[in-house]
Motif scaffolding. Structure first.
Motif, PDB file in Angstrom:
ATOM      1  N   ASN A 111      25.852  90.683  44.876  1.00  0.00           N
ATOM      2  CA  ASN A 111      26.124  89.656  46.047  1.00  0.00           C
ATOM      3  C   ASN A 111      25.529  88.282  45.947  1.00  0.00           C
ATOM      4  O   ASN A 111      25.807  87.436  46.071  1.00  0.00           O
ATOM      5  CB  ASN A 111      26.264  90.373  47.245  1.00  0.00           C
ATOM      6  CG  ASN A 111      27.450  91.393  47.397  1.00  0.00           C
ATOM      7  OD1 ASN A 111      28.487  90.945  47.407  1.00  0.00           O
ATOM      8  ND2 ASN A 111      26.952  92.720  47.378  1.00  0.00           N
ATOM      9  N   GLN A 112      23.962  88.607  45.373  1.00  0.00           N
ATOM     10  CA  GLN A 112      23.394  87.460  45.543  1.00  0.00           C
ATOM     11  C   GLN A 112      23.740  86.528  44.209  1.00  0.00           C
ATOM     12  O   GLN A 112      23.242  85.242  44.420  1.00  0.00           O
ATOM     13  CB  GLN A 112      21.703  87.987  45.416  1.00  0.00           C
ATOM     14  CG  GLN A 112      20.742  86.904  45.629  1.00  0.00           C
ATOM     15  CD  GLN A 112      19.179  87.238  45.636  1.00  0.00           C
ATOM     16  OE1 GLN A 112      19.093  88.763  45.916  1.00  0.00           O
ATOM     17  NE2 GLN A 112      18.293  86.449  45.355  1.00  0.00           N
ATOM     18  N   LEU A 113      23.990  87.249  43.313  1.00  0.00           N
ATOM     19  CA  LEU A 113      24.812  86.362  42.163  1.00  0.00           C
ATOM     20  C   LEU A 113      25.769  85.043  42.623  1.00  0.00           C
ATOM     21  O   LEU A 113      25.895  83.999  41.942  1.00  0.00           O
ATOM     22  CB  LEU A 113      25.486  87.186  41.100  1.00  0.00           C
ATOM     23  CG  LEU A 113      24.610  88.017  40.311  1.00  0.00           C
ATOM     24  CD1 LEU A 113      25.251  88.886  39.335  1.00  0.00           C
ATOM     25  CD2 LEU A 113      23.438  87.270  39.442  1.00  0.00           C
ATOM     26  N   LEU A 114      26.416  85.351  43.878  1.00  0.00           N
ATOM     27  CA  LEU A 114      27.389  84.704  44.268  1.00  0.00           C
ATOM     28  C   LEU A 114      26.765  82.957  44.383  1.00  0.00           C
ATOM     29  O   LEU A 114      27.254  82.053  44.355  1.00  0.00           O
ATOM     30  CB  LEU A 114      27.853  85.052  45.584  1.00  0.00           C
ATOM     31  CG  LEU A 114      28.991  84.171  46.361  1.00  0.00           C
ATOM     32  CD1 LEU A 114      30.197  84.122  45.178  1.00  0.00           C
ATOM     33  CD2 LEU A 114      29.442  84.807  47.547  1.00  0.00           C
ATOM     34  N   LEU A 115      25.577  83.260  44.913  1.00  0.00           N
ATOM     35  CA  LEU A 115      24.845  81.748  45.186  1.00  0.00           C
ATOM     36  C   LEU A 115      24.924  80.677  44.189  1.00  0.00           C
ATOM     37  O   LEU A 115      25.445  79.711  43.968  1.00  0.00           O
ATOM     38  CB  LEU A 115      23.479  81.866  45.962  1.00  0.00           C
ATOM     39  CG  LEU A 115      23.785  82.662  47.529  1.00  0.00           C
ATOM     40  CD1 LEU A 115      22.502  82.888  47.826  1.00  0.00           C
ATOM     41  CD2 LEU A 115      24.085  81.141  48.209  1.00  0.00           C
ATOM     42  N   PRO A 116      24.057  81.235  42.833  1.00  0.00           N
ATOM     43  CA  PRO A 116      24.183  80.176  41.704  1.00  0.00           C
ATOM     44  C   PRO A 116      25.562  80.077  41.247  1.00  0.00           C
ATOM     45  O   PRO A 116      25.830  79.061  40.802  1.00  0.00           O
ATOM     46  CB  PRO A 116      23.008  81.014  40.740  1.00  0.00           C
ATOM     47  CG  PRO A 116      22.962  82.563  41.151  1.00  0.00           C
ATOM     48  CD  PRO A 116      23.259  82.463  42.699  1.00  0.00           C
ATOM     49  N   PHE A 117      26.379  81.035  41.158  1.00  0.00           N
ATOM     50  CA  PHE A 117      27.795  80.949  40.600  1.00  0.00           C
ATOM     51  C   PHE A 117      28.593  80.058  41.424  1.00  0.00           C
ATOM     52  O   PHE A 117      29.231  79.205  40.737  1.00  0.00           O
ATOM     53  CB  PHE A 117      28.441  82.251  40.734  1.00  0.00           C
ATOM     54  CG  PHE A 117      27.910  83.324  39.511  1.00  0.00           C
ATOM     55  CD1 PHE A 117      26.725  83.138  38.903  1.00  0.00           C
ATOM     56  CD2 PHE A 117      28.437  84.787  39.585  1.00  0.00           C
ATOM     57  CE1 PHE A 117      26.524  84.122  37.822  1.00  0.00           C
ATOM     58  CE2 PHE A 117      28.098  85.476  38.579  1.00  0.00           C
ATOM     59  CZ  PHE A 117      27.090  85.322  37.639  1.00  0.00           C
ATOM     60  N   LEU A 118      28.521  80.062  42.857  1.00  0.00           N
ATOM     61  CA  LEU A 118      29.152  79.082  43.529  1.00  0.00           C
ATOM     62  C   LEU A 118      28.814  77.631  43.145  1.00  0.00           C
ATOM     63  O   LEU A 118      29.539  76.582  43.273  1.00  0.00           O
ATOM     64  CB  LEU A 118      28.991  79.315  45.110  1.00  0.00           C
ATOM     65  CG  LEU A 118      29.862  80.214  45.782  1.00  0.00           C
ATOM     66  CD1 LEU A 118      29.319  80.512  47.261  1.00  0.00           C
ATOM     67  CD2 LEU A 118      31.169  79.916  45.596  1.00  0.00           C
ATOM     68  N   SER A 119      27.556  77.388  42.791  1.00  0.00           N
ATOM     69  CA  SER A 119      27.260  75.924  42.365  1.00  0.00           C
ATOM     70  C   SER A 119      27.667  75.559  41.166  1.00  0.00           C
ATOM     71  O   SER A 119      27.878  74.414  40.861  1.00  0.00           O
ATOM     72  CB  SER A 119      25.674  75.882  42.309  1.00  0.00           C
ATOM     73  OG  SER A 119      25.000  76.348  40.929  1.00  0.00           O
ATOM     74  N   LEU A 120      28.300  76.411  40.138  1.00  0.00           N
ATOM     75  CA  LEU A 120      29.125  76.131  39.066  1.00  0.00           C
ATOM     76  C   LEU A 120      30.462  75.886  38.923  1.00  0.00           C
ATOM     77  O   LEU A 120      30.878  75.354  37.979  1.00  0.00           O
ATOM     78  CB  LEU A 120      28.652  77.380  38.091  1.00  0.00           C
ATOM     79  CG  LEU A 120      27.576  77.610  37.653  1.00  0.00           C
ATOM     80  CD1 LEU A 120      27.210  79.063  36.933  1.00  0.00           C
ATOM     81  CD2 LEU A 120      26.380  76.498  36.972  1.00  0.00           C
ATOM     82  N   VAL A 121      30.881  75.724  40.071  1.00  0.00           N
ATOM     83  CA  VAL A 121      32.479  75.547  40.179  1.00  0.00           C
ATOM     84  C   VAL A 121      32.809  74.535  41.058  1.00  0.00           C
ATOM     85  O   VAL A 121      31.895  74.385  42.134  1.00  0.00           O
ATOM     86  CB  VAL A 121      33.336  76.917  40.500  1.00  0.00           C
ATOM     87  CG1 VAL A 121      33.447  77.659  39.385  1.00  0.00           C
ATOM     88  CG2 VAL A 121      32.807  77.524  41.784  1.00  0.00           C
TER      89      VAL A 121
END
Ligand code: TRP
Length: 350
Positions: A111-121
């Protein structure tokens, strides 16, 4: 002069020409725990998963519990639906010794991966996702939540934490797989680290299974035969199926969708062709057709249903399967998150 062309990795794996096949591949897939799985799931995806496992793939199967609250306010009977999903998995042949079956809410690092991933889209990209648009159109909510737009990025975390190569999915999931591929590529580019392999979809081979009304089999349409249904309920559902007034049974998907759907269903269960079955039933009419379908389905599902009943009697075992799966998934997700934080230069990372 030499011309070099770089061919992009295809987004959809080709079963026929993939030289390495599934052996040694990591495969990740999953379902929302919203209710019992039905024959559409079984012929569309469950059987393929078991086949992949037998061919030597390493399976990760996510019970996508956080995804239930994308299109409804409350996840109704979540624990029960999640356990029943696992029961359906095991009854149809998934082996929990080798497959990692887990709920994504039980894996904090995922779930913590969601944070950096959201910055990429971008917001524009999120708004263009055709599957999300379709779900919004059919949603029972009065307002569309932020999660509805962002869950495909969370699904990218489901896929990428495990560094899976292959993702068996239906056609409707291809936009989400594209999000996962975009996130993987952009993360690798932005942080100069080849952490994430680019996952490929493995499209289900089975044709869309029609339900008892000739439309796509789906729980919300009330035309689905659940794996967990008993033999009488199956007979009742098939009896209520829509056919037509013509006595002689023939296989004509365009002209006679109701009859064709039933023939397809029986044919899948008996591993024969719908045309053969139609010939055999001939002038027996809809009544004979429905008897054939009921028997074919019940016979095919009998061992699965027996196994299901045994599994359902031991909830402790099912919960243990989920705990063990979560432990394994957590170990993998912790390692991936550590790499991500290190690549980003996060303070406190190893
Ligand atoms: N969105 C998928 C569905 O509705 C479920 C899902 C969640 C999934 N996470 C996944 C599928 C990761 C494949 C990979 O069926």
């Amino acid at each position: 002069m030499t011309v070099t062309t770089t061919r992009p990795e295809p987004a959809v794996a080709d079963r026929g020409t993939d030289p390495e096949g599934p052996a040694g591949r990591r495969v990740l897939t999953g379902d929302r725990p919203t209710g019992p799985l039905h024959l559409g799931h079984y012929f569309g995806t469950l059987r393929n998963r078991v086949r992949l496992q037998r061919q030597g793939a390493e399976l990760f199967v996510v019970v996508a519990d956080y995804q239930v609250i994308t299109d409804r306010d409350i996840a109704d009977r979540l624990a029960e639906h999640s356990e029943n999903l696992v029961i359906d998995y095991l009854a149809t042949g998934l082996d929990p010794e080798s497959a990692t079956i887990f709920a994504h809410s039980a894996v904090p690092a995922l779930n913590q991966l969601l944070l950096p991933f959201l910055s990429l889209v971008s917001v524009a990209e999120l708004g263009r996702n055709p599957t999300v648009k379709d779900e919004i159109a059919h949603s029972r909510q009065s307002a569309v939540s932020g999660l509805m737009f962002t869950y495909p990025v969370h699904q990218a975390a489901d896929i990428l934490f495990s560094k899976a190569d292959l993702v068996p999915v239906g056609q409707d999931q291809l936009p989400h797989l594209e999000v996962a591929r975009t996130v993987a590529r952009r993360f690798n580019e932005r942080y100069g680290a080849g952490i994430f392999p680019c996952p490929r979809a493995l499209l289900s081979e089975a044709p869309l299974l029609p339900g008892t009304d000739g439309g796509k089999m789906s729980k919300s349409r009330g035309n689905a035969i659940a794996l967990a249904a008993d033999e009488d309920e199956t007979a009742r559902l098939v009896r209520g199926a829509r056919t037509d007034a013509e006595r002689r049974i023939s296989y004509d998907p365009a002209g006679r969708p109701g009859v064709a759907g039933l023939l397809q269903l029986a044919a899948l269960c008996q591993d024969r062709t719908p045309g053969q079955l139609a010939e055999e039933i001939g002038d027996g009419g809809a009544a004979a057709l429905k008897r054939t379908v009921t028997e074919a389905v019940n016979e095919h599902l009998r061992p699965i249903r027996a196994r299901r009943a045994e599994l359902a009697a031991d909830r402790g075992h099912i919960r243990q399967v989920l705990r063990t799966g979560a432990e394994r998934a957590n170990a993998v997700a912790d390692a991936t998150l550590a790499e991500v934080r290190a690549a980003m230069g996060a303070v406190g990372s190893a």
